[in-house]
Design an enzyme around this catalytic site. Structure first.
Site, PDB file in Angstrom:
ATOM      1  N   ASP A 152       0.784  -1.120  -0.124  1.00  0.00           N
ATOM      2  CA  ASP A 152      -0.022  -0.111  -0.158  1.00  0.00           C
ATOM      3  C   ASP A 152       0.714   1.270   0.086  1.00  0.00           C
ATOM      4  O   ASP A 152       0.436   2.357  -0.563  1.00  0.00           O
ATOM      5  CB  ASP A 152      -0.934  -0.043   1.197  1.00  0.00           C
ATOM      6  N   ASN A 166     -10.665  -0.582  -0.703  1.00  0.00           N
ATOM      7  CA  ASN A 166     -11.750  -1.195   0.381  1.00  0.00           C
ATOM      8  C   ASN A 166     -11.426  -0.641   1.778  1.00  0.00           C
ATOM      9  O   ASN A 166     -12.277  -0.491   2.622  1.00  0.00           O
ATOM     10  CB  ASN A 166     -12.071  -2.510   0.277  1.00  0.00           C
ATOM     11  N   TYR A 167     -10.222  -0.723   2.109  1.00  0.00           N
ATOM     12  CA  TYR A 167      -9.464  -0.710   3.513  1.00  0.00           C
ATOM     13  C   TYR A 167      -9.322   0.934   3.798  1.00  0.00           C
ATOM     14  O   TYR A 167      -8.858   1.707   3.042  1.00  0.00           O
ATOM     15  CB  TYR A 167      -8.170  -1.535   3.692  1.00  0.00           C
ATOM     16  N   ASP A 168      -9.561   1.224   5.228  1.00  0.00           N
ATOM     17  CA  ASP A 168      -9.304   2.518   5.591  1.00  0.00           C
ATOM     18  C   ASP A 168      -8.107   2.220   6.882  1.00  0.00           C
ATOM     19  O   ASP A 168      -8.487   1.328   7.668  1.00  0.00           O
ATOM     20  CB  ASP A 168     -10.350   3.323   6.517  1.00  0.00           C
TER      21      ASP A 168
END
Length: 631
Positions: free
Chosen positions: A296, A379-381
Site C-alpha cells: 500500500d 476497500n480498507y481505511d
C-alpha cells in the site's frame, strides 16, 4: 526562485512543487504524456541536517519518478529548486527494477479498457449481468510471477463487482471466477482468466442505509472533551513541543506521516520515524486470486491516499490540524486539508499508591500526545497514530477499518470466512514496516536481544523458583534479522554505549513487539521474495541515506530481492554505530461475521519504552488532578 524554507526538513510547499514542475519542463523532461508517479522532498543527509543551524543556507531538492504513459519510459530525477538545476536523471529498466507506483489516472482508465474487451463482456454476461454501467471493475496491483510475456509490461489485474443501483455498495456483490490482466501502456486486456462460474451474492450490505441498518439508537448521551485553558502543546511551523517532547512533523506522498528529530528533555531519541511500507498478502491460491498481494505504500502511495479529517468524527478535543500539499499526476500541487491531526488525550492512571504505613494516597493521571492521519486504500481505511506519553514512552498504533475484500463463498473453504449468505472474505495479513532511524542520546547506538530464561532446579536453585534474563548483542547486520518470541518475552534494547545513567548503565530504550505472526506465505513464494522484510520482525542496518524503503524503491512488479536483503548483503557492523531499526508488525485477519458490512477497528502496533534512559521515574513532577470531577 521560490521563497526559502525555514528548515532542511520542512514539508514541500505548493510553490516548491510548482517550481519543480517548471524546472522539469524547462529541461525537456516532460512531454504531453508524462505523468508524475512521485514527487517528494529529497531530504538532506542526516549529517547535513544535524550540522545545520538557523540562518545557514538551504538547498531544497526534490526527487521525482516520471512515467510516460504512452511509451512506458520511466525516469528518476533529482533536482534543486533552490539552484534551479537538474542534478541527476536515471533511466529505469522496469523489467529489472520494477514499475513506478500506480497512478489515479490508470485506475480510472481500467474501467474503459475492460468494458471494451469482448471476452470480458462475454464472461460477465455468462454470469447473468447485462447492465455494464453497474459493473465496478476493481484494478489491483499485478505482482511479479514470471508469467510468460509479463516481464517489463506495466500491468494491473482486475477483479469486478456489481451494484444493484448507483448508490448500492458493490463489495457485497463480487463477480467471482473471472479476472482480466490489463496492459496499461497498450491499454488493452492481454489475458482473461475465467476459471469458475460462481453465483453473485445477492444480499446488500449498505451500512449507510437506515433501511439496512435500522434506526439509529437513541440511548447514547453526549460525550464531550474540553480543555478550557487550551492545549498543552505548542506549534511553530512544523515543530511541535509538548511536556519535554520536541519533534518536527513531516508528510511524504509515499510514507504519509513522518516524525523528524524526536527528542525528550532535549535528548535526541529518534532522528526519523515512519511507516516505510506495508504489504497485504492474501491466502487464497485459486487461479483468480493467487496474485493478491498489495504494497500500500510502494504501489499505491499511502500519503497520496490521505483523508481530510473532520472535527468530532475523526478527532475529538482541542485539535490542531495540518494540511498536506502533494503533487498530482500532472505535477501540480494538491492540498489535502486537515490531513494530520494533533491533540492530547487522557489515558487513565499514570501511577498510584496507597501506602500501608504512612497512609499516603497519591494518584496521577497519564496523558498522551496524539499525531495521526487516515488513508483510504481501495476497500480498507487505515489510521496511523503516533503516541507520546508523559513517562517517555512512544507508541505506534495502526487502526484498520473499512470494508473487507470479498469473494463468492465456496462451501467449506479453507481460505475464506462466509460473512453473509454466499459472500466470502478471504484470509489475509496486514504487515507494516516501521523505519526507526535511531539517535538515542547520539548516533552511536547498539541493540541487544533480551530473553527470559527459566532456570532448572539445582544447587543454586533448590526450590525451582529462579528465572533470569539473557542479553545477546547484535553486532553485525547478518545477525540482526530477528523474529519475535513471546514465549521468552523477547524485547530488543537500544542503548548508547557512550552514555550512562547515574547507576553507570548505558542509557537505553526497549522495543516491545506484539509478536504476532510474520509473513505466512511459503519462503519460496513470489511475495516472500518481494516482501522479504515481512519474514522477520526486526532488522538492524547501518544508516545510509539511500536505504529508504524495506522492499526497495520501485516495488510495483519488482521481481524481489530489493530493500532489506540488499541492504544487509555487505554485513556491516551495527555495534555502537549510526543504525536504523526496521520493525515488522501487523495482524493476521481471519474475517468474522461481525466484520461485515463495515469492519469495526482492528488494532496493531508496538512500543518504545525507556529502560535506564532516565535516572528515576520522570513523571514525579506531574501534578495531582484539579478537575472539578476529581475529589
Amino acid at each position: 526562485m521560490t521563497a526559502p524554507a525555514g528548515h532542511p526538513l520542512a514539508r514541500l510547499s505548493a510553490a516548491e512543487i510548482d517550481s519543480a514542475r517548471t524546472l522539469f519542463q524547462k529541461h525537456d523532461l516532460l512531454t504531453p504524456t508524462t505523468r508524475f508517479a512521485l514527487l517528494a522532498l529529497e531530504e538532506p543527509t542526516k549529517d547535513a541536517v544535524l550540522a545545520w543551524r538557523t540562518g545557514d543556507p538551504l538547498d531544497r531538492r526534490v526527487r521525482a519518478t516520471l512515467l510516460d504513459v504512452a511509451t512506458g519510459q520511466v525516469r528518476a530525477v533529482v533536482a534543486s529548486v533552490t539552484r534551479e538545476e537538474i542534478d541527476q536523471v536515471t533511466e529505469v529498466d522496469t523489467a529489472v527494477d520494477g514499475q513506478p507506483p500506480i497512478l489515479l489516472d490508470e485506475f480510472i482508465a481500467v474501467d474503459e479498457i475492460v468494458k471494451a474487451d469482448p471476452e470480458w463482456r462475454a464472461a460477465i454476461e455468462r454470469r447473468g449481468i447485462t447492465d455494464f454501467d453497474l459493473v465496478r471493475p476493481c484494478p489491483l496491483s499485478a505482482g511479479s510471477y514470471d508469467i510468460e510475456g509479463e516481464r517489463g509490461r506495466r500491468l494491473l489485474r482486475v477483479l469486478s463487482f456489481v451494484a444493484n443501483r448507483p448508490e448500492d455498495h458493490c463489495w457485497a456483490h463480487p463477480i467471482d471466477g473471472v479476472v482480466a490482466y490489463v496492459d496499461l501502456i497498450e491499454k488493452q486486456v492481454i489475458q482473461l482468466i475465467d476459471s469458475a462460474l460462481l453465483p453473485v451474492p445477492a444480499e446488500e450490505g449498505n451500512y449507510d442505509d437506515p433501511v439496512f441498518t435500522g434506526p439509529p439508537r437513541e440511548s447514547l448521551k453526549a460525550l464531550e472533551i474540553t480543555q478550557p485553558d487550551g492545549p498543552s502543546f505548542q506549534v511553530d511551523g512544523d515543530e511541535v513541543t509538548w511536556e519535554g517532547w520536541k519533534f518536527r512533523i513531516g508528510f511524504d506522498p509515499r510514507e504519509g506521516l513522518v516524525l523528524h528529530q524526536l527528542s525528550i528533555q532535549d535528548r535526541p531519541l529518534v532522528y526519523r520515524a515512519s511507516i516505510a511500507e506495508m504489504v497485504v498478502p492474501y491466502a487464497d491460491p485459486s487461479p483468480v486470486r493467487f496474485w493478491q498481494n498489495y504494497f500500500d505504500a510502494g504501489e499505491y502511495l499511502l500519503g497520496q491516499q490521505a483523508n481530510s479529517l473532520v472535527l468530532g468524527c475523526d478527532c475529538l478535543g482541542e485539535i490542531r490540524y495540518f494540511d498536506a500539499v502533494l503533487a498530482d499526476g500532472d505535477g501540480n500541487p494538491r492540498e489535502v486539508s486537515n490531513a494530520i491531526c494533533l491533540h492530547e488525550e487522557d489515558f487513565g492512571v499514570l501511577w498510584k499508591h496507597s501506602d500501608l504505613f504512612t497512609e499516603a494516597a497519591e494518584t496521577r493521571r497519564q496523558r498522551r500526545l496524539v499525531i495521526s492521519y487516515w488513508a483510504t486504500v481501495g476497500n480498507y481505511d487505515y489510521g496511523f497514530f503516533w503516541y507520546l506519553y508523559l513517562d517517555g514512552t512512544v507508541e505506534m498504533e495502526v487502526k484498520a477499518t473499512g470494508v473487507v475484500f470479498t469473494s463468492s463463498y465456496a462451501q467449506e473453504s479453507d481460505y475464506a470466512t462466509e460473512i453473509a449468505p454466499g459472500l466470502g472474505a478471504p484470509y489475509h495479513q496486514h504487515l507494516f514496516s516501521a523505519r526507526l532511524d535511531m539517535m538515542l542520546d547520539g548516533v552511536g547506538n547498539a541493540v541487544d536481544e533480551l530473553d527470559v530464561r527459566r532456570l532448572p532446579v539445582g544447587e543454586a536453585n533448590p526450590y525451582g523458583n529462579a528465572f533470569t534474563r539473557t542479553a545477546t548483542r547484535l553486532t553485525r547486520e547478518s545477525e540482526a534479522a530477528r523474529s519475535a518470541d513471546n514465549s521468552v518475552g523477547r524485547v530488543w534494547r537500544i542503548s548508547n554505549p557512550g552514555r550512562t545513567n547515574r547507576l553507570g548503565q548505558p542509557v537505553a530504550y526497549v522495543l516491545r513487539p506484539e509478536g504476532q505472526p510474520a509473513l505466512l506465505a511459503d519462503e519460496t513464494s513470489s511475495i516472500a521474495r518481494r516482501a522479504a522484510f515481512a519474514t522477520k520482525h526486526l532488522w538492524v542496518t547501518r544508516q545510509h541515506a539511500d536505504e529508504r524503503y524495506p522492499a526497495g524503491e520501485n516495488v510495483n512488479q519488482h521481481p524481489g530481492g530489493a530493500g532489506l536483503p540488499a541492504f544487509v548483503a555487505d554485513d556491516e557492523s551495527i555495534d555502537g554505530e549510526d543504525i536504523v531499526l526496521w520493525h515488522t508488525f501487523g495482524s493476521t485477519h481471519f474475517p468474522r461475521v461481525e466484520d461485515w458490512p463495515v469492519m469495526p477497528v482492528d488494532r496493531c502496533g508496538f512500543a518504545l519504552r525507556p529502560a535506564g534512559f532516565f535516572d528515576r521515574n520522570p513523571t514525579l513532577d506531574v501534578p495531582a488532578t484539579t478537575a472539578k470531577h476529581c475529589h
